[in-house]
Design a protein around this motif. Structure first.
Motif, PDB file in Angstrom:
ATOM      1  N   LYS A 142       0.835  -1.194   0.000  1.00 20.38           N
ATOM      2  CA  LYS A 142       0.000   0.000   0.000  1.00 20.38           C
ATOM      3  C   LYS A 142       0.875   1.251   0.000  1.00 20.38           C
ATOM      4  O   LYS A 142       0.626   2.191  -0.748  1.00 20.38           O
ATOM      5  N   LEU A 143       1.893   1.270   0.814  1.00 22.14           N
ATOM      6  CA  LEU A 143       2.795   2.423   0.853  1.00 22.14           C
ATOM      7  C   LEU A 143       3.574   2.553  -0.450  1.00 22.14           C
ATOM      8  O   LEU A 143       3.798   3.659  -0.943  1.00 22.14           O
ATOM      9  N   PHE A 144       3.972   1.425  -1.007  1.00 23.82           N
ATOM     10  CA  PHE A 144       4.745   1.432  -2.251  1.00 23.82           C
ATOM     11  C   PHE A 144       3.921   1.968  -3.417  1.00 23.82           C
ATOM     12  O   PHE A 144       4.437   2.651  -4.295  1.00 23.82           O
ATOM     13  N   VAL A 145       2.619   1.688  -3.426  1.00 25.64           N
ATOM     14  CA  VAL A 145       1.751   2.132  -4.516  1.00 25.64           C
ATOM     15  C   VAL A 145       1.285   3.564  -4.300  1.00 25.64           C
ATOM     16  O   VAL A 145       1.187   4.347  -5.243  1.00 25.64           O
ATOM     17  N   SER A 146       0.999   3.954  -3.061  1.00 23.86           N
ATOM     18  CA  SER A 146       0.429   5.280  -2.815  1.00 23.86           C
ATOM     19  C   SER A 146       1.474   6.389  -2.800  1.00 23.86           C
ATOM     20  O   SER A 146       1.134   7.538  -3.078  1.00 23.86           O
ATOM     21  N   ALA A 147       2.714   6.091  -2.511  1.00 19.44           N
ATOM     22  CA  ALA A 147       3.733   7.146  -2.429  1.00 19.44           C
ATOM     23  C   ALA A 147       3.966   7.842  -3.765  1.00 19.44           C
ATOM     24  O   ALA A 147       3.985   9.079  -3.812  1.00 19.44           O
ATOM     25  N   PRO A 148       4.133   7.141  -4.893  1.00 20.27           N
ATOM     26  CA  PRO A 148       4.306   7.850  -6.159  1.00 20.27           C
ATOM     27  C   PRO A 148       3.072   8.649  -6.562  1.00 20.27           C
ATOM     28  O   PRO A 148       3.190   9.726  -7.147  1.00 20.27           O
ATOM     29  N   THR A 149       1.894   8.153  -6.239  1.00 10.73           N
ATOM     30  CA  THR A 149       0.673   8.876  -6.570  1.00 10.73           C
ATOM     31  C   THR A 149       0.642  10.221  -5.865  1.00 10.73           C
ATOM     32  O   THR A 149       0.336  11.249  -6.474  1.00 10.73           O
ATOM     33  N   LYS A 150       0.976  10.238  -4.590  1.00 17.49           N
ATOM     34  CA  LYS A 150       1.002  11.497  -3.838  1.00 17.49           C
ATOM     35  C   LYS A 150       2.054  12.436  -4.402  1.00 17.49           C
ATOM     36  O   LYS A 150       1.836  13.643  -4.487  1.00 17.49           O
ATOM     37  N   ALA A 151       3.185  11.906  -4.796  1.00 14.42           N
ATOM     38  CA  ALA A 151       4.252  12.749  -5.333  1.00 14.42           C
ATOM     39  C   ALA A 151       3.826  13.402  -6.643  1.00 14.42           C
ATOM     40  O   ALA A 151       4.073  14.595  -6.861  1.00 14.42           O
ATOM     41  N   PHE A 152       3.162  12.650  -7.519  1.00 11.38           N
ATOM     42  CA  PHE A 152       2.719  13.228  -8.787  1.00 11.38           C
ATOM     43  C   PHE A 152       1.607  14.244  -8.585  1.00 11.38           C
ATOM     44  O   PHE A 152       1.560  15.264  -9.264  1.00 11.38           O
ATOM     45  N   ILE A 153       0.697  13.983  -7.654  1.00  8.93           N
ATOM     46  CA  ILE A 153      -0.390  14.934  -7.394  1.00  8.93           C
ATOM     47  C   ILE A 153       0.164  16.230  -6.836  1.00  8.93           C
ATOM     48  O   ILE A 153      -0.252  17.321  -7.232  1.00  8.93           O
ATOM     49  N   ASN A 154       1.127  16.137  -5.927  1.00  5.98           N
ATOM     50  CA  ASN A 154       1.676  17.343  -5.311  1.00  5.98           C
ATOM     51  C   ASN A 154       2.587  18.118  -6.256  1.00  5.98           C
ATOM     52  O   ASN A 154       2.728  19.331  -6.110  1.00  5.98           O
ATOM     53  N   SER A 155       3.218  17.467  -7.209  1.00  2.88           N
ATOM     54  CA  SER A 155       4.154  18.160  -8.083  1.00  2.88           C
ATOM     55  C   SER A 155       3.512  18.625  -9.382  1.00  2.88           C
ATOM     56  O   SER A 155       4.151  19.324 -10.160  1.00  2.88           O
ATOM     57  N   GLY A 156       2.260  18.270  -9.634  1.00  2.00           N
ATOM     58  CA  GLY A 156       1.582  18.651 -10.875  1.00  2.00           C
ATOM     59  C   GLY A 156       1.519  20.149 -11.101  1.00  2.00           C
ATOM     60  O   GLY A 156       1.913  20.645 -12.165  1.00  2.00           O
TER      61      GLY A 156
END
Length: 61
Positions: A18-32
């Motif tokens: 769960k952490l491995f999958v959700s961490a990149p998603t949060k990074a892309f949302i915050n850096s968009g």
């Protein structure tokens, strides 16, 4: 004892996934928005463009 150990390992694996999958998603949302602002600024100012430069090989197709 083995059953408890297996259940604990399965729980740890699922939490890790769960952490491995959700961490990149949060990074892309915050850096968009930041990436969008950089692209807009480069388009406005013509940053990183070379007049008379050759086309990129990956974009020539």
């Amino acid at each position: 004892m083995t059953v408890e150990y297996v259940l604990l390992m399965v729980a740890a694996i699922f939490i890790g996934l769960k952490l491995f999958v959700s961490a990149p998603t949060k990074a892309f949302i915050n850096s968009g928005p930041r990436l969008g602002a950089r692209v807009e600024r480069q388009l406005e100012t013509g940053g990183n463009f070379q007049p008379g430069g050759s086309r990129n090989t990956w974009g020539a197709n």
